[in-house]
Each structure stands twice: as C-alpha cells, then as structure tokens.
Design a protein around this motif. Sequence first.
Motif, PDB file in Angstrom:
ATOM      1  N   GLU A   2     -19.089  -5.363   5.671  1.00 33.74           N
ATOM      2  CA  GLU A   2     -19.760  -4.596   6.714  1.00 33.74           C
ATOM      3  C   GLU A   2     -21.231  -5.006   6.803  1.00 33.74           C
ATOM      4  O   GLU A   2     -21.909  -5.222   5.794  1.00 33.74           O
ATOM      5  CB  GLU A   2     -19.659  -3.106   6.393  1.00 33.74           C
ATOM      6  CG  GLU A   2     -20.341  -2.196   7.384  1.00 33.74           C
ATOM      7  CD  GLU A   2     -19.577  -1.961   8.679  1.00 33.74           C
ATOM      8  OE1 GLU A   2     -18.543  -2.625   8.876  1.00 33.74           O
ATOM      9  OE2 GLU A   2     -20.018  -1.138   9.497  1.00 33.74           O
ATOM     10  N   THR A 265     -17.962  -7.299   9.544  1.00 36.91           N
ATOM     11  CA  THR A 265     -17.586  -6.209  10.426  1.00 36.91           C
ATOM     12  C   THR A 265     -18.799  -5.400  10.863  1.00 36.91           C
ATOM     13  O   THR A 265     -19.824  -5.351  10.189  1.00 36.91           O
ATOM     14  CB  THR A 265     -16.583  -5.257   9.749  1.00 36.91           C
ATOM     15  OG1 THR A 265     -17.175  -4.729   8.552  1.00 36.91           O
ATOM     16  CG2 THR A 265     -15.299  -5.982   9.392  1.00 36.91           C
ATOM     17  N   GLN A 267     -19.337  -1.490  12.088  1.00 37.37           N
ATOM     18  CA  GLN A 267     -18.679  -0.186  12.157  1.00 37.37           C
ATOM     19  C   GLN A 267     -17.172  -0.343  11.963  1.00 37.37           C
ATOM     20  O   GLN A 267     -16.354   0.206  12.698  1.00 37.37           O
ATOM     21  CB  GLN A 267     -19.018   0.523  13.471  1.00 37.37           C
ATOM     22  CG  GLN A 267     -20.518   0.807  13.609  1.00 37.37           C
ATOM     23  CD  GLN A 267     -20.894   1.580  14.850  1.00 37.37           C
ATOM     24  OE1 GLN A 267     -20.045   1.935  15.664  1.00 37.37           O
ATOM     25  NE2 GLN A 267     -22.181   1.840  15.018  1.00 37.37           N
ATOM     26  N   ASN A 268     -16.850  -1.163  10.959  1.00 37.79           N
ATOM     27  CA  ASN A 268     -15.471  -1.420  10.520  1.00 37.79           C
ATOM     28  C   ASN A 268     -14.619  -2.168  11.539  1.00 37.79           C
ATOM     29  O   ASN A 268     -13.395  -2.217  11.411  1.00 37.79           O
ATOM     30  CB  ASN A 268     -14.778  -0.108  10.131  1.00 37.79           C
ATOM     31  CG  ASN A 268     -15.484   0.583   8.975  1.00 37.79           C
ATOM     32  OD1 ASN A 268     -15.818  -0.041   7.972  1.00 37.79           O
ATOM     33  ND2 ASN A 268     -15.737   1.880   9.122  1.00 37.79           N
TER      34      ASN A 268
END
Length: 304
Positions: A2, A265, A267-268
């Motif tokens: 992330e 990523t 926000q995932n």
Amino acid sequence: MELPDTLQKLYRHWPKHAVPIAPGDLSEVITDPELRHDIEDFIAERVAIWAKKQRGETAPYTHDPILRTFRFCNILRELDRQTIEYHELLNPLRNNFPLWLLNMFYARMVARPETLRTVGLLSYETTKNEQLLKRLLALPRPRYGTPYVFPVSTILRSATPTRELFIARYLPTVIPRIADEIETWNGQSVEQGIKKILPLFGYGLSFLWTEVLIDTAYQFPDRVDLFGSFPVGPGAAPTFARISSDNPADVAQKLGSLRVQSGITYQNTPLVLSSENWEGIGCEFRKYTNLSSGKGRRRYYKSL
C-alpha cells in the motif's frame, strides 16, 4: 504494498490509476516470451526494492548484482525523491494553476531542489523575479542538476540568452498563455499536448514539456491523461524497438491500455501501469540491459 499515506495525499491522480479489474494479457503486446519475462522480473524486483525501503529494511535490498550496484529510477516516477520534493514544495500553489505551472517548469529546468530552496520561487511580479535573478546569479556553482540537461544553445540568439535570464524574464511572460491552453483540455494525451504547447512556448523543448505535463497529470488529472498516446524518448527507444516495430508512442499506449498491475496499491486497489510508466520502464530496462552487458553509464547506488 500500500502507498504510504503521505504519498496518497501528495498527488491527486491516484483514483484514475487505481483499477479494480483483472489486467489484460501482456503477451498481446510483448510477444517475445523471453523479453516479456525479463521485463516483468525487472518491474517486480524494482517494486520489491522500493517496498523494502518503505518498510525500513536495511541494505542490500536485492540479490541482483546490477540493481544492487547501480542507480535506477522507480517504476512509478511519483516515488522518485526529486519528484516528491518538487510536488511538496509546490502543493501550496495548486489552487493557482498558472503560478503552479510556472514554477514546475522552473523546477524541472533547474533540476536541483537545493537551488529552489535557496533562491525561492518565481512569481508574476517583475520586481520579485528580478530579485530572484540576483540571488540565482550570486549562487555558487553548481546551480543546476544533471538529470534533465537544458540545451542552452536553443536560447543563445534570443533576448534572454542565459538560463538565468530565461528563467526570470522569459518564463513569466509565456507560461500564462500555456496555462490558459492547458485549462481547456479534457483528458489530453501528452503526445498531443506537446504539439499544442511548443508553438506557444516558442522553443522546441519537448523533453522538458513532457516532464512538466506528467507533473500536471499528477495534480490536474482531468487535464492530462497518462494512459493516452505518450512520446517515447531516445532512452526508452531501444527497448520499444525490441518489443515491436510499430510506432513507439502507439506501443506505449497499447501497453497502458492493458492495465497491468504495478504491485503497489492505493486504498487497497491495484495501481496499474500507464503509458507514461511504460516509457519510464523502457528507459530503465535499457539501462539495466546495457549494464548487464558491461556497457552504459555507471551511476552507482548509494544507500542513505
């Protein structure tokens, strides 16, 4: 991995680059399986190195002797130190696009954050710019960085024949009309944008304007689309010639259309590789290939 929260907040284009769908098949564009495998491995290892640094691991970050020894840019240009520095410095100007654009071109032309921090930013007030000019001329050398060399020969016969005069006296007169042009765009590709800007600018500095339009896309993503047709520079051209005999800009766009995941990523949601990312990958992979063969410029990596 992330994206760190600081980088999520620094740039405004991430939502357009986060794609929650399965990527296309890279073999549609890179048909040579060995070349495709090598490029995929290069991307994965560069991202892994970045992730290890973010987690605070200690060097060496890779067992690859070339990547461990020599300097390379990140797969995502947004993660490079100098790009981060410029966007942090200019983020307070984001609500004034002409002023932001003026200083982003200035920053990329100088290519040395220390210089900007010392002499300050440009404005649209002549008196302030003349004061900046004096500070710039008084600054000890080196004043400019080496990543993006400004060809002084292009301005020698102009009314502002030095870099310092060009910065302080020419840029403030010409950037407003370019800002007006860009503010009419809706998802313009970088390749087409360059063609519109250069006649307004008056000098054929396509490389510098390519850099600045990339920066523009990071902060004003509705204006510039990094998944559109993208000019492939001489550094990336050998890699693209190995990929296809088609027009390199078209190949870059085809690669971007596949939405290949970067391994990072937001926000995932996976960040995917744009046409601009693929041009950068082509350049760095060419460096890697040359160094693996004992050729090329040797810029050694230094762990901070």
